[in-house]
Write an enzyme that holds these catalytic residues in place. Structure first.
Site, PDB file in Angstrom:
ATOM      1  N   ASP A  68       0.846  -1.217   0.060  1.00  0.00           N
ATOM      2  CA  ASP A  68       0.116  -0.166  -0.122  1.00  0.00           C
ATOM      3  C   ASP A  68       0.808   1.306   0.162  1.00  0.00           C
ATOM      4  O   ASP A  68       2.052   1.139   0.356  1.00  0.00           O
ATOM      5  CB  ASP A  68      -1.042  -0.129   1.210  1.00  0.00           C
ATOM      6  CG  ASP A  68      -0.277  -0.524   2.543  1.00  0.00           C
ATOM      7  OD1 ASP A  68       1.049  -0.618   2.539  1.00  0.00           O
ATOM      8  OD2 ASP A  68      -1.003  -0.978   3.381  1.00  0.00           O
ATOM      9  N   ASN A 137      -7.574  -3.180  14.154  1.00  0.00           N
ATOM     10  CA  ASN A 137      -8.913  -3.561  13.829  1.00  0.00           C
ATOM     11  C   ASN A 137      -9.144  -4.890  12.912  1.00  0.00           C
ATOM     12  O   ASN A 137     -10.131  -5.125  12.442  1.00  0.00           O
ATOM     13  CB  ASN A 137      -9.569  -2.241  13.375  1.00  0.00           C
ATOM     14  CG  ASN A 137      -8.722  -1.950  11.952  1.00  0.00           C
ATOM     15  OD1 ASN A 137      -7.985  -2.741  11.626  1.00  0.00           O
ATOM     16  ND2 ASN A 137      -9.331  -0.858  11.510  1.00  0.00           N
ATOM     17  N   HIS A 139      -7.272  -5.293  10.307  1.00  0.00           N
ATOM     18  CA  HIS A 139      -7.039  -5.078   8.864  1.00  0.00           C
ATOM     19  C   HIS A 139      -5.728  -5.682   8.204  1.00  0.00           C
ATOM     20  O   HIS A 139      -4.760  -5.887   8.882  1.00  0.00           O
ATOM     21  CB  HIS A 139      -7.223  -3.433   8.551  1.00  0.00           C
ATOM     22  CG  HIS A 139      -5.712  -2.573   9.011  1.00  0.00           C
ATOM     23  ND1 HIS A 139      -5.717  -1.261   9.246  1.00  0.00           N
ATOM     24  CD2 HIS A 139      -4.734  -2.956   8.866  1.00  0.00           C
ATOM     25  CE1 HIS A 139      -4.823  -0.774   9.883  1.00  0.00           C
ATOM     26  NE2 HIS A 139      -3.861  -1.929   9.475  1.00  0.00           N
ATOM     27  N   GLU A 144      -9.646  -2.015   5.420  1.00  0.00           N
ATOM     28  CA  GLU A 144     -10.260  -1.887   6.865  1.00  0.00           C
ATOM     29  C   GLU A 144     -11.753  -2.860   6.857  1.00  0.00           C
ATOM     30  O   GLU A 144     -11.976  -3.363   6.011  1.00  0.00           O
ATOM     31  CB  GLU A 144     -10.695  -0.411   6.808  1.00  0.00           C
ATOM     32  CG  GLU A 144      -9.485   0.553   6.729  1.00  0.00           C
ATOM     33  CD  GLU A 144      -8.457   0.695   7.852  1.00  0.00           C
ATOM     34  OE1 GLU A 144      -8.466  -0.189   8.615  1.00  0.00           O
ATOM     35  OE2 GLU A 144      -7.764   1.653   8.024  1.00  0.00           O
TER      36      GLU A 144
HETATM   37  C1  F6R Z   1       1.041  -1.367   5.865  1.00  0.00           C
HETATM   38  C2  F6R Z   1       0.079  -2.609   6.376  1.00  0.00           C
HETATM   39  C3  F6R Z   1      -0.546  -2.442   7.418  1.00  0.00           C
HETATM   40  C4  F6R Z   1       0.093  -2.467   8.681  1.00  0.00           C
HETATM   41  C5  F6R Z   1      -0.631  -2.687   9.853  1.00  0.00           C
HETATM   42  C6  F6R Z   1       0.005  -2.830  11.349  1.00  0.00           C
HETATM   43  O1  F6R Z   1       2.032  -1.766   4.916  1.00  0.00           O
HETATM   44  O2  F6R Z   1       0.215  -3.381   5.442  1.00  0.00           O
HETATM   45  O3  F6R Z   1      -1.689  -3.316   7.433  1.00  0.00           O
HETATM   46  O4  F6R Z   1       0.915  -3.887   8.686  1.00  0.00           O
HETATM   47  O5  F6R Z   1      -1.130  -1.379  10.128  1.00  0.00           O
HETATM   48  O6  F6R Z   1       0.856  -1.668  11.767  1.00  0.00           O
HETATM   49  P1  F6R Z   1       2.023  -1.699  12.744  1.00  0.00           P
HETATM   50  O7  F6R Z   1       3.007  -2.802  12.413  1.00  0.00           O
HETATM   51  O8  F6R Z   1       2.493  -0.404  12.743  1.00  0.00           O
HETATM   52  O9  F6R Z   1       1.320  -1.837  14.052  1.00  0.00           O
END
Ligand code: F6R
Length: 264
Positions: A68, A137, A139, A144
């Site tokens: 992303d 959450n 995701h 989301e």
């Molecule tokens: C970003 C991504 C997100 C993160 C998730 C956890 O490329 O894929 O799904 O893996 O938001 O983020 P952290 O590791 O910062 O808790």
């Protein structure tokens, strides 16, 4: 069943994840890797860079696709995922920059960019190993809750909890993007192997919902239950809400992989 590896500590979970990425490249010098960003991945890339250096492993034939990118951030914005990936990984291995793909956050037409990104993944022959984190959450990428479980790369609005969680990466007074271009759940599910890492108590509920709850768009990561080759690496805290934790630890003591017939 997914391979669920519960490690005795966070460092060991990080090392194991980096080692799998390393092995994917050692096993196939032309591997197509799907990569992730976020706080969880920073120590993984540090470890991967260190190990690749020790092993004198070349990434010259590797292609990468990140999950992303924030809509509205140019590649050279310090908080763009492009900048983050350059800083954490691409600047430190010999991968040609034109083999590293992220959606362009400042594309004139973000929807067209998303379609082109999906096509580029296909043109590269699909992803061999997709690295994943998980949001609090549930995701995956920026899919989301309520994301279609069949979705492809597209623009998604970020949930309030994601904006709050990621605000730490942006300076005070700096405007944080509200949308991202993200691979879809269907895109992620096409990868031949999935590798998810979760660490810390803040992920425990999401991990339990993903691995042991119903498969539902309310927890996008629950789709992992339908993937035939998924490994989930956890530390003690992230595993703390799993009902079948003892069972997973019996199968893989200390988070080590033990192969035997019938373990699938
Ligand atoms: C970003 C991504 C997100 C993160 C998730 C956890 O490329 O894929 O799904 O893996 O938001 O983020 P952290 O590791 O910062 O808790």
């Amino acid at each position: 069943m997914a391979t669920i590896l519960i490690h005795p500590d966070t460092q060991s979970a990080i090392r194991a994840t980096a080692e799998r990425l390393l092995q994917a490249v050692q096993g196939d010098h032309d591997a197509v890797l799907g990569l992730a960003t976020g706080g969880t991945m920073e120590p993984v890339y540090h470890q991967l860079v260190r190990r690749a250096d020790e092993a004198r492993l070349s990434f010259a034939g590797v292609t990468t696709f990140n999950l992303d990118e924030y809509v509205g951030l140019a590649a050279d914005h310090p908080q763009s995922y492009r900048s983050t990936m350059n800083r954490l990984l691409f600047d430190h291995v010999d991968i040609p920059r034109n083999q590293t793909y992220l959606p362009r956050g400042d594309a004139q037409d973000p929807s067209a960019e998303a379609i082109a990104y999906e096509a580029a993944i296909e043109a590269a022959g699909g992803i061999d190993l997709q690295l994943l984190g998980i949001g609090r959450n549930g995701h995956l990428g920026f899919n989301e809750p309520s994301s279609s479980l069949a979705s492809r790369t597209r623009i998604k609005k970020l949930a309030r909890s994601t904006l709050e969680a990621n605000a730490r990466f942006f300076g005070a007074g700096e405007r944080m993007p509200t949308h991202a271009i993200t691979m879809g759940i269907g895109t992620i599910m096409k990868a031949r192997k999935l590798l998810m890492l979760a660490m810390g108590a803040s992920k425990a509920d999401a991990v339990a919902a993903a691995l042991e709850g119903p498969v539902t768009a309310a927890c996008p990561a629950s789709i992992l239950q339908f993937h035939p080759d998924v490994t989930v690496v956890l530390d003690q805290e992230a595993a703390s809400c799993l009902k079948l934790r003892d069972f997973y630890e019996d199968i893989h003591p200390g988070g080590q992989e033990v192969y035997f017939a019938g373990n699938s």
